[in-house]
Motif scaffolding. Structure first.
Motif, PDB file in Angstrom:
ATOM      1  N   GLY A  58       0.812  -1.206   0.000  1.00 12.64           N
ATOM      2  CA  GLY A  58       0.000   0.000   0.000  1.00 12.64           C
ATOM      3  C   GLY A  58       0.848   1.260   0.000  1.00 12.64           C
ATOM      4  N   TYR A  59       1.945   1.205   0.758  1.00 14.99           N
ATOM      5  CA  TYR A  59       2.843   2.353   0.817  1.00 14.99           C
ATOM      6  C   TYR A  59       3.507   2.602  -0.534  1.00 14.99           C
ATOM      7  N   TYR A  60       4.102   1.574  -1.109  1.00 18.19           N
ATOM      8  CA  TYR A  60       4.808   1.855  -2.360  1.00 18.19           C
ATOM      9  C   TYR A  60       3.853   2.083  -3.517  1.00 18.19           C
ATOM     10  N   ALA A  61       2.624   1.560  -3.446  1.00 18.72           N
ATOM     11  CA  ALA A  61       1.624   1.896  -4.467  1.00 18.72           C
ATOM     12  C   ALA A  61       1.302   3.388  -4.399  1.00 18.72           C
ATOM     13  N   LEU A  62       1.233   3.927  -3.175  1.00 18.57           N
ATOM     14  CA  LEU A  62       1.015   5.359  -2.993  1.00 18.57           C
ATOM     15  C   LEU A  62       2.177   6.166  -3.568  1.00 18.57           C
ATOM     16  N   VAL A  63       3.396   5.779  -3.229  1.00 21.76           N
ATOM     17  CA  VAL A  63       4.583   6.487  -3.737  1.00 21.76           C
ATOM     18  C   VAL A  63       4.594   6.464  -5.265  1.00 21.76           C
ATOM     19  N   MET A  64       4.388   5.298  -5.832  1.00 18.71           N
ATOM     20  CA  MET A  64       4.404   5.171  -7.299  1.00 18.71           C
ATOM     21  C   MET A  64       3.268   5.998  -7.914  1.00 18.71           C
ATOM     22  N   GLY A  65       2.093   5.938  -7.315  1.00 20.62           N
ATOM     23  CA  GLY A  65       0.951   6.686  -7.829  1.00 20.62           C
ATOM     24  C   GLY A  65       1.197   8.183  -7.851  1.00 20.62           C
ATOM     25  N   LEU A  66       1.827   8.695  -6.803  1.00 22.30           N
ATOM     26  CA  LEU A  66       2.129  10.129  -6.764  1.00 22.30           C
ATOM     27  C   LEU A  66       3.161  10.521  -7.816  1.00 22.30           C
ATOM     28  N   MET A  67       3.910   9.544  -8.305  1.00 26.24           N
ATOM     29  CA  MET A  67       4.853   9.797  -9.400  1.00 26.24           C
ATOM     30  C   MET A  67       4.208   9.524 -10.764  1.00 26.24           C
ATOM     31  N   GLY A  68       2.930   9.104 -10.761  1.00 22.47           N
ATOM     32  CA  GLY A  68       2.244   8.800 -12.005  1.00 22.47           C
ATOM     33  C   GLY A  68       2.607   7.443 -12.573  1.00 22.47           C
ATOM     34  N   ARG A  69       3.138   6.562 -11.724  1.00 22.98           N
ATOM     35  CA  ARG A  69       3.591   5.244 -12.165  1.00 22.98           C
ATOM     36  C   ARG A  69       2.686   4.154 -11.606  1.00 22.98           C
ATOM     37  N   THR A  70       2.634   3.000 -12.285  1.00 23.65           N
ATOM     38  CA  THR A  70       1.856   1.881 -11.778  1.00 23.65           C
ATOM     39  C   THR A  70       2.533   1.300 -10.547  1.00 23.65           C
ATOM     40  N   TRP A  71       1.736   0.701  -9.681  1.00 21.90           N
ATOM     41  CA  TRP A  71       2.261   0.182  -8.421  1.00 21.90           C
ATOM     42  C   TRP A  71       3.322  -0.890  -8.632  1.00 21.90           C
ATOM     43  N   ASN A  72       3.179  -1.698  -9.682  1.00 25.24           N
ATOM     44  CA  ASN A  72       4.122  -2.798  -9.884  1.00 25.24           C
ATOM     45  C   ASN A  72       5.364  -2.387 -10.674  1.00 25.24           C
ATOM     46  N   ASP A  73       5.539  -1.097 -10.859  1.00 22.74           N
ATOM     47  CA  ASP A  73       6.723  -0.560 -11.527  1.00 22.74           C
ATOM     48  C   ASP A  73       7.903  -0.440 -10.551  1.00 22.74           C
ATOM     49  N   CYS A  74       7.643  -0.692  -9.292  1.00 27.25           N
ATOM     50  CA  CYS A  74       8.656  -0.539  -8.243  1.00 27.25           C
ATOM     51  C   CYS A  74       9.459  -1.833  -8.125  1.00 27.25           C
ATOM     52  N   LYS A  75      10.749  -1.740  -8.406  1.00 31.48           N
ATOM     53  CA  LYS A  75      11.595  -2.937  -8.419  1.00 31.48           C
ATOM     54  C   LYS A  75      13.011  -2.610  -7.935  1.00 31.48           C
TER      55      LYS A  75
END
Length: 114
Positions: A58-75
């Protein structure tokens, strides 16, 4: 603060659904603009303090979303770095250990209504 009559809901941010509106509202965050102003770390602290159970995805989905990125883009390293930030936020906002009657009531499963 932005005029809430013209503001976008929190759920207008990528990766955040309709349920996010209520969760963030309980934390005192009522618009996407307000969430952007606070940034992900402070907003997540407020969520935890308002009773939301901490969850890394939930946290990194929020971070990614605020950057305009999909949640699963975090790697990779980025995800590892976000995990460190999340763990720090979680540690800073952990509630004090229960004691006395509150501890006993918690152990037997009695809690205040939501």
């Amino acid at each position: 603060m932005a005029d809430q009559t013209k503001s976008e809901p929190v759920s207008s941010i990528r990766n955040l659904g309709e349920a996010s509106n209520a969760s963030f509202a309980r934390a005192g965050i009522h618009s996407a603009e307000q969430l952007r102003e606070l940034g992900p770390d402070e907003a997540y602290r407020m969520l935890i303090k308002s009773g939301t159970r901490p969850h890394f995805i939930g946290y990194y989905a929020l971070v990614m979303g605020l950057m305009g990125r999909t949640w699963n883009d975090c790697k990779g390293k980025e995800k590892d770095d976000l995990r460190k930030r999340f763990d720090k936020i979680k540690a800073e906002t952990a509630p004090a250990p229960l004691a006395g009657i509150e501890k006993i009531l918690n152990e037997i499963g009695v809690r205040a209504p939501d």
